[in-house]
Design a protein around this motif. Structure first.
Motif, PDB file in Angstrom:
ATOM      1  N   THR A   3      -1.284   7.551   0.016  1.00 14.06           N
ATOM      2  CA  THR A   3      -3.116   7.298  -0.946  1.00 14.06           C
ATOM      3  C   THR A   3      -3.547   5.571  -1.130  1.00 14.06           C
ATOM      4  OG1 THR A   3      -1.995   6.103  -2.256  1.00 14.06           O
ATOM      5  CG2 THR A   3      -2.350   8.639  -2.746  1.00 14.06           C
ATOM      6  N   GLY A   4      -3.393   4.812  -0.666  1.00 15.13           N
ATOM      7  CA  GLY A   4      -3.528   3.841   0.442  1.00 15.13           C
ATOM      8  C   GLY A   4      -3.404   2.880  -0.533  1.00 15.13           C
ATOM      9  N   GLU A   5      -3.234   3.147  -2.451  1.00 14.11           N
ATOM     10  CA  GLU A   5      -2.741   2.464  -3.330  1.00 14.11           C
ATOM     11  C   GLU A   5      -2.053   1.405  -3.736  1.00 14.11           C
ATOM     12  OE1 GLU A   5      -1.091   5.039  -7.395  1.00 14.11           O
ATOM     13  OE2 GLU A   5      -3.187   5.407  -6.809  1.00 14.11           O
ATOM     14  N   PRO A   6      -2.123   0.225  -4.585  1.00 12.93           N
ATOM     15  CA  PRO A   6      -1.282  -0.987  -4.078  1.00 12.93           C
ATOM     16  C   PRO A   6      -0.285  -0.538  -5.729  1.00 12.93           C
ATOM     17  CG  PRO A   6      -3.243  -1.536  -5.739  1.00 12.93           C
ATOM     18  CD  PRO A   6      -3.865  -0.085  -5.008  1.00 12.93           C
ATOM     19  N   ILE A   7       1.057  -0.206  -4.874  1.00 14.09           N
ATOM     20  CA  ILE A   7       1.882   0.229  -5.618  1.00 14.09           C
ATOM     21  C   ILE A   7       3.102  -1.415  -5.679  1.00 14.09           C
ATOM     22  CG2 ILE A   7       2.353   2.059  -6.104  1.00 14.09           C
ATOM     23  CD1 ILE A   7       4.306   2.246  -3.832  1.00 14.09           C
ATOM     24  N   ALA A  49       0.726  -1.439   0.379  1.00 12.23           N
ATOM     25  CA  ALA A  49      -0.041  -0.260  -0.167  1.00 12.23           C
ATOM     26  C   ALA A  49       1.168   0.865  -0.374  1.00 12.23           C
ATOM     27  CB  ALA A  49      -0.924   0.280   1.270  1.00 12.23           C
ATOM     28  N   HIS A  50       0.504   1.975  -0.927  1.00 13.57           N
ATOM     29  CA  HIS A  50       1.126   3.362  -0.770  1.00 13.57           C
ATOM     30  C   HIS A  50       1.298   4.150   0.121  1.00 13.57           C
ATOM     31  CE1 HIS A  50       2.178   7.257  -1.591  1.00 13.57           C
ATOM     32  NE2 HIS A  50       2.721   7.166  -2.417  1.00 13.57           N
TER      33      HIS A  50
END
Length: 70
Positions: free
Chosen positions: A52-56, A48-49
């Motif tokens: 932002t919490g988005e996957p990277i 998780a970023h």
């Protein structure tokens, strides 16, 4: 008849070589397959970023914190 037998032997030999080769690489993977240059496992799942919490990809996160390109 001898041609068919020879062909089946060649197919069996090539199948055995491929299966044994894949099993060897799976059980004892080479060092370059396990880790990247930064020491990150290549087969690591996304993380998780922090903002932002988005996957990277984990590799991208390590490059960012080490000061490399983003």
């Amino acid at each position: 008849m001898p041609g068919r037998l020879l062909m089946r032997a060649a197919i069996a030999l090539s199948t055995a070589v491929v299966v044994l080769g894949l099993a060897y690489v799976y059980v004892w993977p080479p060092a370059g397959v396990r880790l990247s240059r930064e020491g990150v496992p290549l087969l690591a799942p996304p993380v998780a970023h922090p903002l932002t919490g988005e996957p990277i990809p984990l590799q991208e996160l390590v490059r960012h914190y080490k000061g490399g390109r983003s």
